[in-house]
Design an enzyme around this catalytic site. Sequence first.
Site, PDB file in Angstrom:
ATOM      1  N   LEU A   1       0.919  -1.075  -0.163  1.00 39.41           N
ATOM      2  CA  LEU A   1       0.106   0.027   0.161  1.00 39.41           C
ATOM      3  C   LEU A   1       0.916   1.295  -0.063  1.00 39.41           C
ATOM      4  CD1 LEU A   1      -2.847  -0.771   2.554  1.00 39.41           C
ATOM      5  CD2 LEU A   1      -3.172  -0.234  -0.053  1.00 39.41           C
ATOM      6  N   ASP A   2       0.617   2.085  -0.851  1.00 38.20           N
ATOM      7  CA  ASP A   2       1.448   3.706  -1.152  1.00 38.20           C
ATOM      8  C   ASP A   2       1.128   4.313   0.524  1.00 38.20           C
ATOM      9  OD1 ASP A   2       2.128   3.131  -3.626  1.00 38.20           O
ATOM     10  OD2 ASP A   2       0.227   4.394  -4.300  1.00 38.20           O
ATOM     11  N   PRO A   3       2.174   4.978   1.023  1.00 39.17           N
ATOM     12  CA  PRO A   3       2.233   5.825   2.251  1.00 39.17           C
ATOM     13  C   PRO A   3       0.955   6.511   2.355  1.00 39.17           C
ATOM     14  CG  PRO A   3       4.200   6.100   1.299  1.00 39.17           C
ATOM     15  CD  PRO A   3       3.386   5.260   0.247  1.00 39.17           C
TER      16      PRO A   3
ATOM     17  N   ALA B   1      -2.063   5.761   1.306  1.00 39.09           N
ATOM     18  CA  ALA B   1      -3.179   4.821   1.447  1.00 39.09           C
ATOM     19  C   ALA B   1      -3.291   4.233   3.027  1.00 39.09           C
ATOM     20  CB  ALA B   1      -3.005   3.755   0.338  1.00 39.09           C
TER      21      ALA B   1
ATOM     22  N   ARG C   1      -4.474   4.746  -8.552  1.00 40.71           N
ATOM     23  CA  ARG C   1      -3.813   5.863  -9.072  1.00 40.71           C
ATOM     24  C   ARG C   1      -4.033   6.166 -10.566  1.00 40.71           C
ATOM     25  NH1 ARG C   1       2.061   6.285  -7.608  1.00 40.71           N
ATOM     26  NH2 ARG C   1       2.060   4.192  -7.657  1.00 40.71           N
TER      27      ARG C   1
END
Length: 305
Positions: free
Chosen positions: A40-42, A44, A182
Site C-alpha cells: 500500500l502506498d504511504p 493509502a 492512481r
Amino acid sequence: MDPNTGMLIIDKPQGITSHGVVSRVRKWFGTRKVGHAGTLDPMATGVLVLGLGRGTKLLTYLVGAHKTYTATIRLGSSTPTDDADSAPDAFAAPAALAALTAERIGAGAAELTGDIEQVPSEVSAIKVDGRRSYARVRAGEDVELRARPVTVSAFDVHAVRPGEEHWDVDVEVTCSSGTYIRALARDLGRALDVHGHLTALRRTRVGAFGLADAIALPEDPATASAPELLPLAAVAARVLPVAALTPNEATALMQGKFVDLPEAPPAPGGRWAGIADGELIAILERRGGRYKSATGIAIPGPGAR
C-alpha cells in the site's frame, strides 16, 4: 509451534510505507521473519495482510487475491505521482470542467471496467532494466511503462461533488492484483479531458479478509502487548478448499511422499489446504491423480527428506 507463526491483518495508517509496517511488527513480536501480501502506498490506509514465521509461506496464496478499495478522485488537475503526494502540475480548461456531468463521469468509469490494458503510474515500484521506476523518475529520467492486462470487476461512483476549480468523486473499486487505483484516477481524468488524480485511498478488502479482521498498528510497539495471531489453518481454510488429513497422511506429506485423498473437494485453482488436527500441514497440489505438498508449512518430523 513457534508462537510467532501466524497471520496478522493490519489497518495500515496513513503516512507509513508497507515496509515501515513490517518493521514495526518485527519489533512488536520480536521476530525478523515478517512479510506482507501486497504493498500500500504511504498515502493509502486499510487492509494489509502480514505473515509471521512460517506464515510467510502462505503469503504466496494471498498476493494475487482480488482487492477492494474506496477512493476519492479529484477531477480538474493531475500530479506527477497521480495522487496527492505531489503538487498539481496540469489543470483542466474551464470550459472542459464546466462540461462535466455526473452522467459523463459514470460513463467514463464504466469504460474503465472489465478486462483492460493499464499503463501503471510512472512513480511506481515496477522495475525498468533492473531499477525501480520511481527511482528513475526521481533521477530525472524519462520512463515509459508498458500497458499490462488487469481486471476491474467494479468501478462504482458513489458520490460526485462539483466545484468551480475541481470535482471530487467518491468511488469503490474491486480489481485484480497489480491494478493501480492512481492510474484509474489518471485515466478517468484523461478520458473526460479534465485531468485527474487520487486524493484518498483506503483498501477495504484483500480476498477473504476485510476491515472487520484488521487491528490497529501501535505507534510504539515496545509499549504495546502483541495480539494473538490468526492460526494458519484458519487463514488457509478461508482462502483454499480444505483437504482433511489423517495423522499418517500428514506424516507422509511432510516426508515428501504422495498420498491418495479421495474425499478432497474440488479446487478450481488446483491447490488445497492440507489440515490435520487443526494444523496446516501443507498446501497441496494434484499430480497424476495423487496429492503432494506444493508448499510445506508444518515442520517435518524424523525421516523427512
